[in-house]
Design an enzyme around this catalytic site. Structure first.
Site, mmCIF file in Angstrom:
data_model
loop_
_atom_site.group_PDB
_atom_site.id
_atom_site.type_symbol
_atom_site.label_atom_id
_atom_site.label_comp_id
_atom_site.label_asym_id
_atom_site.label_seq_id
_atom_site.Cartn_x
_atom_site.Cartn_y
_atom_site.Cartn_z
ATOM 1 N N GLU A 163 33.459 -15.855 33.268
ATOM 2 C CA GLU A 163 33.600 -17.009 32.378
ATOM 3 C C GLU A 163 32.823 -18.252 32.814
ATOM 4 O OE1 GLU A 163 37.732 -17.847 31.693
ATOM 5 O OE2 GLU A 163 38.086 -15.913 30.744
ATOM 6 N N GLU A 349 39.274 -8.956 29.963
ATOM 7 C CA GLU A 349 40.572 -9.644 30.005
ATOM 8 C C GLU A 349 41.040 -9.898 28.586
ATOM 9 O OE1 GLU A 349 40.840 -13.449 32.029
ATOM 10 O OE2 GLU A 349 39.623 -12.734 33.698
HETATM 11 C C1 FCB Z 1 41.039 -16.587 32.074
HETATM 12 C C2 FCB Z 1 40.733 -16.424 33.548
HETATM 13 C C3 FCB Z 1 41.805 -15.689 34.313
HETATM 14 C C4 FCB Z 1 43.199 -16.060 33.843
HETATM 15 C C5 FCB Z 1 43.309 -15.988 32.356
HETATM 16 C C6 FCB Z 1 44.681 -16.308 31.832
HETATM 17 O O1 FCB Z 1 40.346 -17.675 31.584
HETATM 18 O O2 FCB Z 1 39.531 -15.731 33.716
HETATM 19 O O3 FCB Z 1 41.599 -15.953 35.668
HETATM 20 O O4 FCB Z 1 43.567 -17.275 34.347
HETATM 21 O O5 FCB Z 1 42.374 -16.840 31.768
#
Ligand code: FCB
Length: 443
Positions: A163, A349
């Site tokens: 990110e 994620e």
């Molecule tokens: C993302 C992050 C991860 C976690 C999630 C909830 O932005 O990459 O580390 O904190 O959010």
């Protein structure tokens, strides 16, 4: 609903969020140590000093992962464990830890997916300017080569950055994450140096003869105008530039978006971009990671009609103030596959924050999280049936952990962590996920 054979069902974590042991075995401080110890920066003054104590409990944690039945595990390496000052001497004890972890995964039949940078910049590099400094990109490539030299023969999936938007914007413009700056010029400079670091790390991994697949993970949002009003449409275009295109275009098309120079003209002339940078940033990858949490409707900002936007608040906000929109995941997967790349995609994620607790029956009944994952898994499957080359799905997170500025105040895990005792217990979602993996799909 069945997924293709070999589909990668995983789980994700990040070093600073779970490891603790911040001063052990030669680890240097990172910007998150500094930031979390800054009064007022993190909810309740929480820090990652101990976190889930995963540095000591990794064996037990790998057993829990194996119990879930995951085929893959996404974790990150802490740069300050491996190169404590960010550049210069390597700390072999730091590499030893990740070697034990990788070997432990392989022994359990779990494929490692290694993220090189999940936000824990060595503090010494921040003191030299951090991501506002071009040299940081060079140091990152050197660090990538060091990790690869030790683990390259055993890691099939490499992610350079997690990110870059959050590192650059949340850390340098919004000030909610380390290093806690609030300056747009610095933030846009950081975007470029992060992307350059990615490009240089890819080159370093290739030069080292990497055998695994190399990628990057971007958090992408699905952006829509709140109405047909041209002012809202223009606001949505700017929000999309800010959140998505500033990363997708350079990485996958080798150029900043056509409207970037004009939009950022008030803060920067992009003089930090040098000849050859964009070629390096857009070097071919083997897969592309997507983190998905947010879908936005944008409307014009009356206070800043030329440059601004407002995000329309969700009708039913979750505990982190965003909504639940599985369809946004499908929109993003379609967009990346249609407009940007034919690379295999991985959802690295997605997840839901809750205030989980143990009920009177002893169960941690996170049914909302199950519904969240169910919806997102279905959206992923729909994308597959439309021809999107999706190869994996990694819920955030394997276990509760240090949620950055929210500290331990919100939980994302499929395993509940009782921090005072460090006991881990499966939530209902862990059982649900294990069943999904066994069936390789949902009914
Ligand atoms: C993302 C992050 C991860 C976690 C999630 C909830 O932005 O990459 O580390 O904190 O959010």
């Amino acid at each position: 609903m069945r997924f293709p054979d070999g589909f990668l069902w995983g789980a994700a974590t990040a070093a600073y969020q779970i490891e603790g042991a911040v001063a052990e075995d030669g680890r240097g401080p990172s910007i998150w140590d500094t930031f979390s110890h800054t009064p007022g920066a993190v909810l309740r003054g929480d820090t990652g000093d101990v976190a889930c104590d995963h540095y000591h409990r990794w064996r037990e944690d790998l057993d829990l992962l194996a119990g879930l039945g995951v085929g893959a595990y996404r974790f990150s390496v802490a740069w300050p464990r491996v190169v404590p000052a960010g550049s210069g001497p390597v700390n072999p004890a730091g590499l030893d830890f990740y070697e034990r972890l990788v070997d432990g995964l392989l022994e359990r039949g779990i494929t490692p997916m290694l993220t090189l940078y999940h936000w824990d910049l060595p503090q010494a590099l921040q003191e030299a300017g951090g991501w506002a400094e071009r040299d940081t990109a060079e140091h990152f490539a050197d660090y990538a080569a060091v990790v690869h030299a030790r683990l390259g023969d055993r890691v099939p999936y490499w992610l350079t950055l997690n990110e870059p938007y959050c590192s650059a914007v949340v850390g340098h413009l919004e000030g909610r994450h380390a290093p806690g700056l609030r300056d747009e010029r610095t933030a846009v400079t950081a975007v470029h140096h992060l992307l350059l670091a990615h490009g240089k790390a890819v080159a370093a991994l290739r030069a080292g003869g990497v055998s695994g697949r190399v990628g990057i993970t971007c958090n992408l949002t699905s952006v829509h105008p709140a109405s047909d009003d041209p002012a809202d449409v223009a606001a949505a275009r700017r929000l999309d530039l800010h959140e998505n295109r500033m990363y997708l275009d350079p990485l996958l098309r080798g150029a900043y978006p056509h409207d970037a120079a004009e939009h950022y003209a008030a803060v920067t002339d992009f003089a930090f971009v040098r000849d050859g940078d964009l070629e390096q940033i857009a070097a071919p990858l083997d897969f592309f990671g997507i983190n998905y949490y947010e879908r936005h409707h944008a409307r014009a900002d009356p206070g800043d009609p030329a440059r601004g936007w407002q995000r329309v608040p969700p009708e039913r906000p979750t505990v982190t103030g965003i909504g639940v929109h599985p369809e946004g995941l499908g929109e993003i997967l379609d967009r990346v596959a249609k407009e940007y790349t034919s690379l295999p995609l991985v959802v690295t994620e997605t997840g839901l924050a809750l205030h989980d607790y143990t009920g009177p029956d002893g169960e941690i009944a996170d049914d909302e999280r199950i519904a969240f994952f169910d919806g997102h898994v279905r959206a992923a499957h729909d994308a597959l049936t439309r021809g999107v080359p999706l190869i994996g799905f990694f819920p955030w997170s394997f276990m509760d952990n240090f949620e950055w500025a929210s500290g331990y105040g919100v939980r994302y895990g499929m395993y509940y962590v009782d921090y005072p005792t460090q006991r881990r217990r499966p939530k209902r979602s862990a059982h649900w996920y294990a069943a999904l993996i066994r069936a390789n799909g949902l009914d």
